[in-house]
Write a protein that holds these residues in place. Structure first.
Motif, PDB file in Angstrom:
ATOM      1  N   GLY A 123      -6.852   2.081  18.322  1.00 14.85           N
ATOM      2  CA  GLY A 123      -6.024   1.870  17.144  1.00 14.85           C
ATOM      3  C   GLY A 123      -5.186   3.072  16.746  1.00 14.85           C
ATOM      4  O   GLY A 123      -4.376   2.989  15.836  1.00 14.85           O
ATOM      5  N   GLY A 153       0.828  -1.200   0.000  1.00 16.16           N
ATOM      6  CA  GLY A 153       0.000   0.000   0.000  1.00 16.16           C
ATOM      7  C   GLY A 153       0.860   1.245   0.000  1.00 16.16           C
ATOM      8  O   GLY A 153       1.873   1.313  -0.694  1.00 16.16           O
ATOM      9  N   VAL A 178      -3.377   9.061   1.302  1.00 21.62           N
ATOM     10  CA  VAL A 178      -3.476   9.256   2.745  1.00 21.62           C
ATOM     11  C   VAL A 178      -2.235   9.945   3.310  1.00 21.62           C
ATOM     12  O   VAL A 178      -2.321  10.751   4.226  1.00 21.62           O
ATOM     13  CB  VAL A 178      -3.791   7.914   3.441  1.00 21.62           C
ATOM     14  N   GLU A 237      -6.780  10.238  11.642  1.00 23.09           N
ATOM     15  CA  GLU A 237      -7.055   8.944  11.026  1.00 23.09           C
ATOM     16  C   GLU A 237      -5.970   8.573  10.018  1.00 23.09           C
ATOM     17  O   GLU A 237      -5.622   7.407   9.868  1.00 23.09           O
ATOM     18  CB  GLU A 237      -8.426   8.941  10.366  1.00 23.09           C
ATOM     19  N   GLU A 288       2.815  -1.468  11.307  1.00 21.11           N
ATOM     20  CA  GLU A 288       2.646  -2.504  12.317  1.00 21.11           C
ATOM     21  C   GLU A 288       3.144  -2.057  13.669  1.00 21.11           C
ATOM     22  O   GLU A 288       3.781  -2.795  14.414  1.00 21.11           O
ATOM     23  CB  GLU A 288       3.317  -3.806  11.847  1.00 21.11           C
ATOM     24  N   GLU A 289       2.859  -0.791  13.984  1.00 16.72           N
ATOM     25  CA  GLU A 289       3.225  -0.273  15.301  1.00 16.72           C
ATOM     26  C   GLU A 289       2.201  -0.739  16.319  1.00 16.72           C
ATOM     27  O   GLU A 289       1.045  -0.998  15.987  1.00 16.72           O
ATOM     28  CB  GLU A 289       3.240   1.266  15.273  1.00 16.72           C
ATOM     29  N   ARG A 308      -2.458  13.548   3.003  1.00 15.22           N
ATOM     30  CA  ARG A 308      -3.391  14.102   3.976  1.00 15.22           C
ATOM     31  C   ARG A 308      -2.664  14.351   5.298  1.00 15.22           C
ATOM     32  O   ARG A 308      -2.873  15.354   5.968  1.00 15.22           O
ATOM     33  CB  ARG A 308      -4.554  13.139   4.184  1.00 15.22           C
ATOM     34  N   SER A 312      -0.693   1.836  11.345  1.00 10.18           N
ATOM     35  CA  SER A 312      -1.066   0.424  11.303  1.00 10.18           C
ATOM     36  C   SER A 312      -0.333  -0.283  10.166  1.00 10.18           C
ATOM     37  O   SER A 312      -0.014  -1.466  10.263  1.00 10.18           O
ATOM     38  CB  SER A 312      -2.586   0.259  11.222  1.00 10.18           C
ATOM     39  N   ARG A 313      -0.026   0.447   9.081  1.00 11.90           N
ATOM     40  CA  ARG A 313       0.782  -0.155   8.013  1.00 11.90           C
ATOM     41  C   ARG A 313       2.202  -0.425   8.490  1.00 11.90           C
ATOM     42  O   ARG A 313       2.885  -1.302   7.970  1.00 11.90           O
ATOM     43  CB  ARG A 313       0.869   0.779   6.818  1.00 11.90           C
ATOM     44  N   ARG A 364      -3.264   7.182  11.974  1.00  9.27           N
ATOM     45  CA  ARG A 364      -3.597   5.836  12.422  1.00  9.27           C
ATOM     46  C   ARG A 364      -3.363   4.833  11.306  1.00  9.27           C
ATOM     47  O   ARG A 364      -2.817   3.756  11.523  1.00  9.27           O
ATOM     48  CB  ARG A 364      -5.059   5.794  12.860  1.00  9.27           C
ATOM     49  N   GLU A 365      -3.762   5.231  10.102  1.00  9.91           N
ATOM     50  CA  GLU A 365      -3.636   4.314   8.983  1.00  9.91           C
ATOM     51  C   GLU A 365      -2.171   4.006   8.682  1.00  9.91           C
ATOM     52  O   GLU A 365      -1.782   2.856   8.484  1.00  9.91           O
ATOM     53  CB  GLU A 365      -4.310   4.941   7.775  1.00  9.91           C
ATOM     54  N   PRO A 388      -0.597  -0.346  18.649  1.00 12.01           N
ATOM     55  CA  PRO A 388      -1.571   0.741  18.703  1.00 12.01           C
ATOM     56  C   PRO A 388      -1.882   1.193  20.127  1.00 12.01           C
ATOM     57  O   PRO A 388      -1.761   0.419  21.076  1.00 12.01           O
ATOM     58  CB  PRO A 388      -2.809   0.119  18.063  1.00 12.01           C
ATOM     59  N   ARG A 432      -9.677  13.779  10.637  1.00 15.70           N
ATOM     60  CA  ARG A 432      -9.262  13.082   9.418  1.00 15.70           C
ATOM     61  C   ARG A 432      -7.748  12.980   9.368  1.00 15.70           C
ATOM     62  O   ARG A 432      -7.174  12.013   8.885  1.00 15.70           O
ATOM     63  CB  ARG A 432      -9.752  13.844   8.180  1.00 15.70           C
TER      64      ARG A 432
END
Lengths: 461, 584
Positions: free
Chosen positions: B355, B18, B302, B338, B348-349, B305, B345-346, B341-342, B351, B335
């Motif tokens: 999250g 991604g 993202v 978020e 792999e931290e 952003r 999570s990619r 966060r996204e 959370p 936003r």
């Protein structure tokens, strides 16, 4: 094309392949099983050591002896003019017994974002013939307006009625419908198809069907294929396209399933943390482009688990879409169709498409007044339950009756009843006329003189 | 971004997942900007792990393969600062959206770079320094009339400064040298500044001057200081957009920076079409002439952003350094969180809450800390006020982004959908809102408005609070059951709400209310309250006191430009009516 037989692991919908040459992210993958069946997949993660492939069909039959072919290109959707009237699988293959689609173009399914600077603000009123939408939560071209429903409610009927009746009054431009079903039952699909065929809507529709027993992972691409088709019809061929996506809840479940299979860190209620962005990449594919003829309007349907509007699926959807139409269980139990509760419903773009030059000058005020009066009457119902009807003042009783009347006449309508916007607004006035004139505080004197039935009749008589 | 290959090692991609990719063989530093793949997509280093460099990519990564090259520019993600910023509409990484339409059509494709400023356009530079002057970092060398705003051309903050050898007026592009120092250093109008680093200032000042907005509930009850921070939650249909536009139009900040972060495309279009049409009420010129817009819709990449709020605040700081007051609106910071966060999570931290990454609170506070009123390097005073919108999911204020934001910001304007349904505008709830600047601003109000203002505000807040308590009783037993005194309180509270708090943004006069008018209005209501209380103690019934005629005229002063004679007459009539009541 090189075929690898180096599968290291198969888990749920994911296949892990080792020792490949460099494979592109998002690349389309063909998997050949021992019996010669070819299954399709997509690269989710790629590195020198291992490539993760998400398979769109069931992984049944795939084993370490299966061959993997990387196609070297991302998923592309063949599109063409002759797609109208066709029924395709959730993966984009014809399933109506007809010939293959003759592609005029092959388009990326991910869909690039429309440059905000290139967008034109939506302004054309779409008449759905349903009073609670046209009158109080108006849909405009280029909008994305989801239907929030729940299990056991007639959201399919509402969607079908919109698909059947939607038009821009006074416009003769070509309208097309793209219908994408994700994880709905065969029975529901038949219901949709029968209606499309009966009303002749199929001729100007493209249907994508991923049924409940089709692979869940295929649901990930179904809406993207549908929207790619819609964008082609709209921005290449100049159609005004209405896209119906049902049921987005099933889509999100599939997203969660893949997240879990990849052992990702889950977000709220186990849905992946990127669900907002992922949903945005679907819902944002609606709109109008400056200087381009067509438009894409989206009506996604989702069922709220446990009727809970704060559940992550409706919640995130609401933050991306421009409002929502909420289907209500209480109204449905009362036997009222279309059971749309106007109070939590909202169309954020309504004001752009109504009023003089769009619908009628009194539209906004009538809508505000109906909304306010119904809200007041509805609040009083709670009070009546405690203190009884007799304890209410004269005024309160009138509003209470108004709320009942509103549901019975304005909300209730036939499955095939196609009300023009004038009929809807006049009906609104008829209901408002049951209240004393001085209670209509949201409407200017001038408009009352012009549209209130009392004066209208005088003027005519 | 400058293409500098000499100091950036080449590496190769190892893994793509991604928007997050891994490269090997790259010598990189945190937050270096890198070019990813054959198409040279822009990315930023966000993690270094042994030989692996982890990069977030600002564009779609579909089709990119392991083995493709990655090159390090050796620079951090930076924005271009100079004449041409105003009236611009950018994406999250300062690519002008208009230029992108020309370059790649209606959709945002990838692999296209576009400089933030026009490098061809010539600007007329007027020096204020002359040869022989000694200047240091931040000093103003000259000016450019950018729009109706004067753009001050400064020595870059990281320059050593020096003695000017040559400086001349004339027409220059942003790249051309306008000034040469004795040591040979050449200065152009263009500056680059890394977005994640706050621009330096000499000193931070205390927030003791309010940002006057002309909105009564804001200036009067919940003021924000210049250089202050405020949060504004945006539930569905609460009139957030109108409030933001009123702030942009009327607040006494010279420059407006608006960041649309992860918002809806169609709504962003509304902003993009409406802002250029808005007229600046002070100059009659388009409001866009002092505005910079950043638009990053929810389906744009993202990582861009995530960067957009930094791009915005860096531009705001740049104008602050010229000595301007800047107001920055970030819609919506949820936003932005978020996006963090996204990406987290990619990576792999591990959370944190819901999250979100564990560093969420730190990032938010770092961002808001870049607000402030300061003494700039050139000894002017300027400010950046930050107003951040939050969109709590499901309207739940206990979620981490709202909670962490509220811990940092000093002002909370609680937009309330219920009020807007009752058509009370601006729909800001007076019971839930707060401003922690009241104490530090007291002195200003004493000096600039009246020493009576602060007690008057406390009185009004007290009445509103009391009303809320009384309303609970009224709902149970009806208003007639209240003691006389309380019935009058209810009436006075109604007047404060309907006369003072409600304000019509669409009325030519009422849309802006000066501080002195606010004071006069509140004083008039207090005057009525005092007269009513005296009359009631003198034996008048609440019915008598509430139904006096003259006070019904009071709302009219909102819509009257030269209201003073009218107000004087109303007050005179009011006193006469009370006198008559006493006589009877």
């Amino acid at each position: 094309m090189k075929e690898y037989r180096t599968i290291a692991q198969i888990a749920g919908p994911l296949v892990f392949v080792e020792k490949t040459e460099p494979v592109g992210y998002s690349e389309l993958v063909n998997i050949v099983t021992a019996d010669g069946t070819v299954k399709r997949g997509q690269v989710l993660d790629t590195s020198d050591e291992i490539v993760v492939v998400q398979v769109f069909e069931t992984t049944a039959g795939i084993g370490r002896d299966s061959g993997i072919r990387f196609t070297g290109e991302t998923i592309k959707m063949p599109v063409g003019r002759d797609m109208l009237g066709r029924i395709l699988s959730g993966g984009g293959k014809p399933i109506d017994g007809g010939p293959e689609i003759v592609p005029e173009k092959r388009l990326e399914t991910t869909g690039a974002a429309i440059n905000p600077y290139a967008r034109a603000p939506p302004a054309d009123f779409i008449q759905t013939g349903i009073s609670t939408i046209d009158g109080t939560n108006t849909l405009v071209r280029g909008q994305k307006l989801p239907i929030f429903s729940a299990s056991g409610l007639p959201h399919n009927d509402v969607a079908l009625q919109i698909a059947r009746q939607a038009k821009v009054p006074g416009s003769t431009e070509e309208f097309a419908v793209v219908f994408a079903a994700m994880g709905i039952t065969r029975e529901e699909a038949n219901y949709f198809m029968a209606d499309f065929e009966k009303t002749g809507a199929l001729e100007r529709a493209v249907v994508f069907l991923n049924l409940a027993d089709d692979p869940a992972v295929e649901r990930i691409i179904t809406p993207r294929l549908a929207l790619t088709t819609a964008e082609y019809l709209a921005f290449d061929l100049g159609y005004h396209v209405l896209v119906i996506l049902t049921d987005m809840t099933n889509y999100c479940e599939a997203l969660r399933q893949i997240g879990a299979a990849r052992e990702e860190v889950p977000g709220r209620r186990g849905y992946p943390g990127y669900m907002y962005t992922d949903l945005a990449s679907i819902y944002e594919r609606a709109g109008i482009i400056k200087g381009v003829k067509g438009s894409v309007t989206q009506i996604p349907i989702l069922t709220m688990p446990g009727d809970d509007i704060t559940h992550p699926i409706p919640d995130l959807t609401g933050y991306i879409t421009e409002g929502q139409i909420v289907v209500n269980r209480e109204l449905h139990r009362k036997g009222i169709y279309a059971p749309i509760n106007v109070l939590p419903s909202l169309s954020r773009l309504m004001n752009l498409g109504i009023g003089k030059g769009h619908t009628r000058e009194d539209h906004k005020k009538v809508s505000d007044q109906l909304y306010a009066a119904y809200a007041e009457g509805n609040d009083l119902r709670g009070l009546v339950a405690i203190v009884g009807k007799d304890a209410l003042s004269e005024r309160d009783r009138m509003f209470l009756e108004f709320a009942d009347l509103f549901e019975d006449r304005f909300v209730r309508q036939g499955l095939y009843e196609d009300r023009s916007i004038e009929e809807t607004l006049d009906l609104g006035w008829d209901l408002l006329a049951t209240l004393p004139e001085e209670q209509l505080v949201r409407i200017d004197r001038e408009l009352i003189q012009k549209y209130h039935p009392k004066y209208r009749k005088k003027a005519q008589g | 971004m400058k293409k500098e290959k000499e100091n950036g090692a080449q590496g190769a991609l190892k893994r793509i997942s991604g928007p997050v990719v891994t490269a090997v063989g790259l010598s990189a530093h945190m937050y270096d900007v890198v070019k990813v793949g054959n198409e040279e997509l822009m990315g930023e280093v966000i993690k270094i792990q042994g030989d692996n460099t982890i990069i977030q990519v600002y564009e779609d990564t579909a089709g990119i393969r392991p083995g493709e090259p990655v090159s390090n520019t050796g620079l951090s993600l930076a924005v271009e600062l100079g004449p041409g910023l105003l009236t611009s509409i950018y994406d999250g990484i300062q690519r002008p959206l208009e230029v992108l339409v020309d370059k790649m059509g209606n959709f945002i494709e990838r692999g296209v770079s576009a400089p933030g400023l026009s490098h061809e356009k010539k600007w007329e530079f007027v020096p204020v320094m002359k040869a022989g002057d000694v200047v240091k970092a931040g000093d103003i060398l000259g000016t450019v009339q950018e729009t109706n705003i004067v753009h001050k051309v400064m020595v870059p903050p990281r320059s050593k400064g020096g003695k000017i050898k040559k400086i001349a007026g004339g027409n220059f592009t942003v790249d051309e040298t306008i000034c040469t120092f004795e040591d040979g250093t050449e200065i152009a109008m263009l500056q680059r500044w890394p977005v994640r680093v706050p621009r330096p200032v000499k000193q931070k000042l205390n927030p003791d001057i309010p940002l006057i907005t002309g909105q009564r509930i804001l200036d009067g009850l919940f003021p924000i200081a210049k250089g202050g921070t405020a949060a504004i939650p945006g539930p569905f249909g609460s009139g957030k957009t109108v409030t933001q536009q009123q702030l942009a139009k009327w607040s006494d900040a010279e420059i407006v920076v608006y960041i649309g972060c992860g918002e809806r495309g169609n709504e962003m279009t509304e902003v993009l079409t409406e802002f250029p049409e808005l007229e600046d009420p002070k100059t009659g010129r388009p409001l866009m002439e002092r505005t910079v817009l950043i638009a990053n819709t929810s389906n744009m990449p993202v990582a861009a952003r995530e960067a957009s709020v930094y791009t915005g605040i860096t531009i705001a700081e740049y104008f602050r350094d010229m000595g301007y007051d800047v107001s920055l609106m970030a819609d919506s910071t949820s936003r932005w969180a978020e996006a963090m966060r996204e990406i987290s999570s990619r990576l792999e931290e591990m959370p944190g809450e819901e999250g979100y990454p564990a560093y969420l609170a730190a990032r938010l506070s770092e961002f808001y800390e870049r607000a402030g009123r300061v003494i700039t390097l050139n000894d002017a005073s300027g400010s950046v006020s930050v107003i951040g919108a939050v969109s709590p999911p499901g309207g739940d204020f206990s979620e981490p982004v709202t909670q962490n934001t509220l811990r940092i910001v000093k002002v909370f304007w609680a937009l309330d959908a219920k009020l807007s349904q009752r058509r009370h505008f601006p729909a800001i709830n007076w019971l839930n809102s707060y401003s922690l600047y009241l104490d530090s601003l007291n002195e200003w109000y004493d000096r600039e408005v009246s020493p009576e203002w602060n007690p008057l505000r406390s009185w009004a807040m007290g009445v509103l609070q009391k009303e809320a308590e009384l309303q609970e009783i009224v709902q149970l037993v009806g208003s007639d059951a209240l003691p006389d005194e309380e019935q009058i309180t209810i009436e006075v509270a109604r007047m404060i709400r309907e006369i003072f708090l409600q304000q019509n943004a669409y009325d030519a006069v009422d849309t802006y209310c000066s501080m002195s008018k606010q004071y006069d209005m509140m004083k008039a209501i207090k005057h009525y309250a005092d007269l009513a209380r005296t009359a009631q103690l003198g034996g008048a019934t609440p019915q008598q006191v509430v139904t006096i005629k003259s006070k019904n005229e009071l709302p009219q002063i909102k819509f009257t430009r030269d209201y003073e004679p009218m107000l004087a007459k109303i007050l005179k009539d009011m006193e006469a009516e009370f006198d008559a009541m006493r006589a009877a």
